[in-house]
Design an enzyme around this catalytic site. Structure first.
Site, PDB file in Angstrom:
ATOM      1  N   GLY A 174     114.628  34.611  57.048  1.00 13.07           N
ATOM      2  CA  GLY A 174     113.499  35.400  57.540  1.00 13.07           C
ATOM      3  C   GLY A 174     113.411  36.770  56.875  1.00 13.07           C
ATOM      4  N   SER A 193     116.557  45.094  69.807  1.00 10.63           N
ATOM      5  CA  SER A 193     115.279  45.751  69.513  1.00 10.63           C
ATOM      6  C   SER A 193     115.073  46.965  70.409  1.00 10.63           C
ATOM      7  CB  SER A 193     114.151  44.751  69.760  1.00 10.63           C
ATOM      8  OG  SER A 193     112.910  45.408  69.766  1.00 10.63           O
ATOM      9  N   TYR A 253     110.010  38.797  75.757  1.00 15.56           N
ATOM     10  CA  TYR A 253     110.788  38.967  74.518  1.00 15.56           C
ATOM     11  C   TYR A 253     111.860  40.038  74.715  1.00 15.56           C
ATOM     12  CZ  TYR A 253     111.818  40.843  69.838  1.00 15.56           C
ATOM     13  OH  TYR A 253     112.457  41.325  68.716  1.00 15.56           O
ATOM     14  N   LYS A 256     116.156  39.886  74.759  1.00 16.94           N
ATOM     15  CA  LYS A 256     117.048  40.740  73.944  1.00 16.94           C
ATOM     16  C   LYS A 256     118.037  41.474  74.861  1.00 16.94           C
ATOM     17  CE  LYS A 256     115.559  39.898  69.810  1.00 16.94           C
ATOM     18  NZ  LYS A 256     116.394  39.271  68.808  1.00 16.94           N
ATOM     19  N   TYR A 315     116.821  47.726  66.538  1.00 15.94           N
ATOM     20  CA  TYR A 315     115.905  48.127  65.464  1.00 15.94           C
ATOM     21  C   TYR A 315     114.675  48.787  66.059  1.00 15.94           C
ATOM     22  CZ  TYR A 315     118.173  43.951  63.307  1.00 15.94           C
ATOM     23  OH  TYR A 315     119.027  42.979  62.872  1.00 15.94           O
ATOM     24  N   PHE A 364      94.657  50.543  68.053  1.00 12.21           N
ATOM     25  CA  PHE A 364      94.709  50.355  69.508  1.00 12.21           C
ATOM     26  C   PHE A 364      94.883  51.690  70.238  1.00 12.21           C
ATOM     27  CE2 PHE A 364      96.640  46.036  68.283  1.00 12.21           C
ATOM     28  CZ  PHE A 364      95.393  45.423  68.272  1.00 12.21           C
ATOM     29  N   ARG A 373     105.358  55.720  65.993  1.00  8.90           N
ATOM     30  CA  ARG A 373     106.511  54.822  65.892  1.00  8.90           C
ATOM     31  C   ARG A 373     107.493  55.345  64.843  1.00  8.90           C
ATOM     32  NH1 ARG A 373     104.273  53.462  69.695  1.00  8.90           N
ATOM     33  NH2 ARG A 373     103.621  51.391  70.384  1.00  8.90           N
ATOM     34  N   ARG A 432      96.344  48.538  73.458  1.00  8.94           N
ATOM     35  CA  ARG A 432      96.884  47.179  73.609  1.00  8.94           C
ATOM     36  C   ARG A 432      97.814  47.159  74.822  1.00  8.94           C
ATOM     37  NH1 ARG A 432     100.443  44.876  68.621  1.00  8.94           N
ATOM     38  NH2 ARG A 432     101.697  46.688  69.206  1.00  8.94           N
TER      39      ARG A 432
HETATM   40  P1  NAD Z   1     111.794  36.400  61.203  1.00  5.92           P
HETATM   41  O1  NAD Z   1     110.991  35.521  62.085  1.00  5.92           O
HETATM   42  O2  NAD Z   1     111.275  36.668  59.836  1.00  5.92           O
HETATM   43  O3  NAD Z   1     113.287  35.837  61.082  1.00  5.92           O
HETATM   44  C1  NAD Z   1     113.913  35.095  62.102  1.00  5.92           C
HETATM   45  C2  NAD Z   1     114.443  33.837  61.461  1.00  5.92           C
HETATM   46  O4  NAD Z   1     115.113  33.044  62.453  1.00  5.92           O
HETATM   47  C3  NAD Z   1     113.346  32.951  60.852  1.00  5.92           C
HETATM   48  O5  NAD Z   1     113.700  32.593  59.537  1.00  5.92           O
HETATM   49  C4  NAD Z   1     113.301  31.731  61.773  1.00  5.92           C
HETATM   50  O6  NAD Z   1     112.929  30.561  61.070  1.00  5.92           O
HETATM   51  C5  NAD Z   1     114.731  31.684  62.295  1.00  5.92           C
HETATM   52  N1  NAD Z   1     114.885  31.057  63.607  1.00  5.92           N
HETATM   53  C6  NAD Z   1     114.185  31.314  64.739  1.00  5.92           C
HETATM   54  N2  NAD Z   1     114.662  30.589  65.759  1.00  5.92           N
HETATM   55  C7  NAD Z   1     115.705  29.862  65.273  1.00  5.92           C
HETATM   56  C8  NAD Z   1     116.614  28.940  65.849  1.00  5.92           C
HETATM   57  N3  NAD Z   1     116.548  28.622  67.152  1.00  5.92           N
HETATM   58  N4  NAD Z   1     117.563  28.382  65.070  1.00  5.92           N
HETATM   59  C9  NAD Z   1     117.643  28.704  63.748  1.00  5.92           C
HETATM   60  N5  NAD Z   1     116.795  29.575  63.150  1.00  5.92           N
HETATM   61  C10 NAD Z   1     115.849  30.144  63.904  1.00  5.92           C
HETATM   62  O7  NAD Z   1     112.017  37.764  61.990  1.00  5.92           O
HETATM   63  P2  NAD Z   1     112.644  39.133  61.497  1.00  5.92           P
HETATM   64  O8  NAD Z   1     111.559  40.154  61.525  1.00  5.92           O
HETATM   65  O9  NAD Z   1     113.422  38.954  60.268  1.00  5.92           O
HETATM   66  O10 NAD Z   1     113.603  39.441  62.733  1.00  5.92           O
HETATM   67  C11 NAD Z   1     114.968  39.075  62.737  1.00  5.92           C
HETATM   68  C12 NAD Z   1     115.567  39.424  64.076  1.00  5.92           C
HETATM   69  O11 NAD Z   1     115.378  40.806  64.340  1.00  5.92           O
HETATM   70  C13 NAD Z   1     114.911  38.679  65.255  1.00  5.92           C
HETATM   71  O12 NAD Z   1     115.924  38.329  66.173  1.00  5.92           O
HETATM   72  C14 NAD Z   1     113.981  39.719  65.855  1.00  5.92           C
HETATM   73  O13 NAD Z   1     113.796  39.519  67.241  1.00  5.92           O
HETATM   74  C15 NAD Z   1     114.766  40.999  65.605  1.00  5.92           C
HETATM   75  N6  NAD Z   1     113.886  42.176  65.530  1.00  5.92           N
HETATM   76  C16 NAD Z   1     112.846  42.195  64.654  1.00  5.92           C
HETATM   77  C17 NAD Z   1     111.996  43.309  64.606  1.00  5.92           C
HETATM   78  C18 NAD Z   1     110.820  43.351  63.661  1.00  5.92           C
HETATM   79  O14 NAD Z   1     109.946  44.178  63.836  1.00  5.92           O
HETATM   80  N7  NAD Z   1     110.763  42.520  62.630  1.00  5.92           N
HETATM   81  C19 NAD Z   1     112.230  44.404  65.466  1.00  5.92           C
HETATM   82  C20 NAD Z   1     113.320  44.332  66.335  1.00  5.92           C
HETATM   83  C21 NAD Z   1     114.147  43.230  66.360  1.00  5.92           C
HETATM   84  C1  UD1 Z   2     105.765  45.657  68.747  1.00  5.64           C
HETATM   85  C2  UD1 Z   2     106.186  45.025  70.033  1.00  5.64           C
HETATM   86  C3  UD1 Z   2     107.664  45.294  70.233  1.00  5.64           C
HETATM   87  C4  UD1 Z   2     108.478  44.750  69.061  1.00  5.64           C
HETATM   88  C5  UD1 Z   2     107.955  45.391  67.779  1.00  5.64           C
HETATM   89  C6  UD1 Z   2     108.628  44.866  66.555  1.00  5.64           C
HETATM   90  C7  UD1 Z   2     104.199  45.008  71.476  1.00  5.64           C
HETATM   91  C8  UD1 Z   2     103.565  45.582  72.683  1.00  5.64           C
HETATM   92  N1  UD1 Z   2     105.371  45.565  71.111  1.00  5.64           N
HETATM   93  O1  UD1 Z   2     106.050  47.004  68.846  1.00  5.64           O
HETATM   94  O2  UD1 Z   2     108.121  44.715  71.416  1.00  5.64           O
HETATM   95  O3  UD1 Z   2     109.857  45.059  69.194  1.00  5.64           O
HETATM   96  O4  UD1 Z   2     106.529  45.134  67.675  1.00  5.64           O
HETATM   97  O5  UD1 Z   2     108.376  43.495  66.378  1.00  5.64           O
HETATM   98  O6  UD1 Z   2     103.698  44.069  70.872  1.00  5.64           O
HETATM   99  N2  UD1 Z   2      98.665  48.893  66.080  1.00  5.64           N
HETATM  100  C9  UD1 Z   2      97.308  49.055  65.877  1.00  5.64           C
HETATM  101  N3  UD1 Z   2      96.591  47.996  65.418  1.00  5.64           N
HETATM  102  C10 UD1 Z   2      97.167  46.777  65.142  1.00  5.64           C
HETATM  103  C11 UD1 Z   2      98.557  46.616  65.355  1.00  5.64           C
HETATM  104  C12 UD1 Z   2      99.269  47.691  65.839  1.00  5.64           C
HETATM  105  O7  UD1 Z   2      96.758  50.129  66.113  1.00  5.64           O
HETATM  106  O8  UD1 Z   2      96.440  45.848  64.729  1.00  5.64           O
HETATM  107  C13 UD1 Z   2      99.448  50.058  66.547  1.00  5.64           C
HETATM  108  C14 UD1 Z   2     100.145  49.832  67.873  1.00  5.64           C
HETATM  109  O9  UD1 Z   2      99.324  50.161  68.942  1.00  5.64           O
HETATM  110  C15 UD1 Z   2     101.365  50.776  67.720  1.00  5.64           C
HETATM  111  C16 UD1 Z   2     101.654  50.747  66.223  1.00  5.64           C
HETATM  112  O10 UD1 Z   2     100.471  50.283  65.594  1.00  5.64           O
HETATM  113  O11 UD1 Z   2     101.000  52.076  68.076  1.00  5.64           O
HETATM  114  C17 UD1 Z   2     102.802  49.822  65.856  1.00  5.64           C
HETATM  115  O12 UD1 Z   2     102.527  48.519  66.365  1.00  5.64           O
HETATM  116  P1  UD1 Z   2     103.478  47.261  66.083  1.00  5.64           P
HETATM  117  O13 UD1 Z   2     103.703  47.147  64.616  1.00  5.64           O
HETATM  118  O14 UD1 Z   2     102.892  46.090  66.766  1.00  5.64           O
HETATM  119  O15 UD1 Z   2     104.868  47.665  66.717  1.00  5.64           O
HETATM  120  P2  UD1 Z   2     105.243  48.129  68.217  1.00  5.64           P
HETATM  121  O16 UD1 Z   2     104.037  48.364  69.016  1.00  5.64           O
HETATM  122  O17 UD1 Z   2     106.185  49.254  68.119  1.00  5.64           O
END
Ligand code: NAD
Ligand code: UD1
Length: 345
Positions: free
Chosen positions: A11, A131, A155, A159, A184, A225, A238, A300
């Site tokens: 991922g 997260s 979600y 976590k 993160y 939003f 953010r 939102r």
């Molecule tokens: P992503 O979806 O790109 O990566 C997650 C990977 O896990 C994917 O490749 C998916 O195919 C795999 N996966 C999901 N469920 C699975 C399962 N049951 N068994 C095996 N593989 C599985 O997401 P990402 O953005 O790389 O996020 C990675 C981790 O970080 C996640 O746990 C996510 O919740 C956490 N996280 C992400 C963000 C963000 O904004 N991207 C923020 C905070 C936390």
């Molecule tokens: C969202 C999730 C959060 C998750 C994080 C990372 C929600 C309510 N929260 O957070 O739980 O951990 O993503 O995956 O979904 N925005 C716009 N227009 C858009 C999209 C976003 O204005 O089309 C704004 C949002 O209101 C926010 C900022 O951009 O102020 C960031 O949004 P986003 O990237 O979705 O992250 P989070 O809201 O922090």
């Protein structure tokens, strides 16, 4: 050469971390079901670092016998799994509200399964992708790790639940666990080569991939939003963090855990700098010489005004500081998107 199991390594964050790990000469086993990825990301890593050693095992972490095989094969090949970096999970807030059981099953049951197998093979070192969403609506900003855990969506609850399970394991009779929950903030950007990046399979909800789609003409405009938040310009603030800084934080955490006594860590990973939606748009436009049409919409549901990390703890504890700024994030993220408009395909 140490062997690390990376769940969800194909991922977005996982692939960038895998690249960093191979550059540090770790041998990797990547387990991924590809529910939200393709293993083309891993092929790219092998291309970027021809010396990398990555075994890909396609499967679901909820499949106990599959996971047992993965650990067993590694042991039989005389390269037992030393530690696990656990990214695998589902991550869409909206989807988790629509289908909470799917999230509890995938994220929590999946993690319990993984931990059972780790116990079986006496592998007691884990870094977990938590997260900032677990803090929910905070009274204070920047947010320290001592802030109450108060998620506002399924979600976030999954976590928080996994963190609770990990804390319980650490406090149990098995005192040899080394655990880091990395909380993160908002990871964006991509590797500066433009060869790997974020490629979500469904419709993205996070701002950065949406913003790129607007620039590519796939969306008419960015819907912002809310412009009535209690922030300096009315739009949400953010703590965006470059995915390569985040990847490097995993390497620093891993090295710290391996080199030190068993312990349980909770660490925010952010830059400590807040950026509003309008600032993000303006920075993207100036760095990438483009125009982003936008409209202001209603807030939102579930959003918060401000979420910025207090990152003093990780900086003082680990050999890590965020090195890339918001301009780098916009430049590198757009490079990946513009060179690969169809992602890895
Ligand atoms: P992503 O979806 O790109 O990566 C997650 C990977 O896990 C994917 O490749 C998916 O195919 C795999 N996966 C999901 N469920 C699975 C399962 N049951 N068994 C095996 N593989 C599985 O997401 P990402 O953005 O790389 O996020 C990675 C981790 O970080 C996640 O746990 C996510 O919740 C956490 N996280 C992400 C963000 C963000 O904004 N991207 C923020 C905070 C936390
Ligand atoms: C969202 C999730 C959060 C998750 C994080 C990372 C929600 C309510 N929260 O957070 O739980 O951990 O993503 O995956 O979904 N925005 C716009 N227009 C858009 C999209 C976003 O204005 O089309 C704004 C949002 O209101 C926010 C900022 O951009 O102020 C960031 O949004 P986003 O990237 O979705 O992250 P989070 O809201 O922090």
């Amino acid at each position: 050469m140490k062997t690390i199991l990376v769940t969800g390594g194909a991922g977005f964050i996982g692939s960038h971390t895998c690249l960093c790990l191979t550059e540090k000469n770790y041998q990797l086993i990547v387990v991924d079901s590809n529910i939200n990825s393709t293993n083309k990301s891993l092929e790219k890593i092998k291309y970027m670092n021809p010396n990398s050693k990555i075994i890909f095992a396609k499967g679901d972490i909820r499949d106990l016998s599959f996971m047992r095989k993965v650990f067993n094969n590694a042991r039989e090949n005389k390269s037992p799994i030393e530690a696990v970096i656990h990214f695998a999970g589902l991550k869409s807030v909206g989807e988790s509200i629509a289908n909470p059981l799917m999230y509890w099953d995938s994220n929590v049951c999946g993690s319990i399964n993984l931990l059972k197998i780790m116990c079986e093979f006496k592998c007691h070192t884990i870094i977990f992708s938590s997260s900032a969403t677990i803090y929910g609506n905070t009274k204070t900003n920047p947010i320290t790790e001592n802030e109450p855990i108060n998620p506002t969506n399924p979600y976030g609850f999954t976590k928080a639940a996994i963190e609770t399970i990990l804390k319980g394991i650490f406090g149990s009779s098995e005192s040899s666990w080394r655990i880091a929950n990395l909380r993160y903030f908002n990871p964006i950007g991509a590797h500066k080569s433009g060869l790997i990046g974020e490629d979500p399979l469904g419709e993205p909800n996070n701002i950065f991939p949406i913003l790129c789609k607007v620039v590519q003409g796939k969306h008419k405009e960015l819907r912002i939003f809310g412009n009535d938040w209690p922030t300096f310009d009315g739009t949400g603030v953010r703590d965006y963090i470059h995915v390569m800084d985040l990847a490097e934080a995993h390497i620093s955490s891993l090295e710290f855990l391996i080199e030190n006594k068993p312990q349980y860590l909770e660490l925010n990973i952010g830059t400590g700098i807040g950026t509003s939606v309008l600032e993000l748009v303006k920075t993207f436009e100036s760095v990438n010489k483009c125009k982003i049409p936008y409209v202001f919409c209603n807030r939102r549901i579930g959003d918060v005004a401000n979420a910025v990390a207090d990152n003093k703890k990780i900086i003082s504890l680990l050999n890590w500081v965020p090195k890339r700024n918001i301009k780098d994030m916009c430049k590198d993220g757009w490079k990946w998107q513009s060179l690969n408009p169809k992602g890895f395909n």
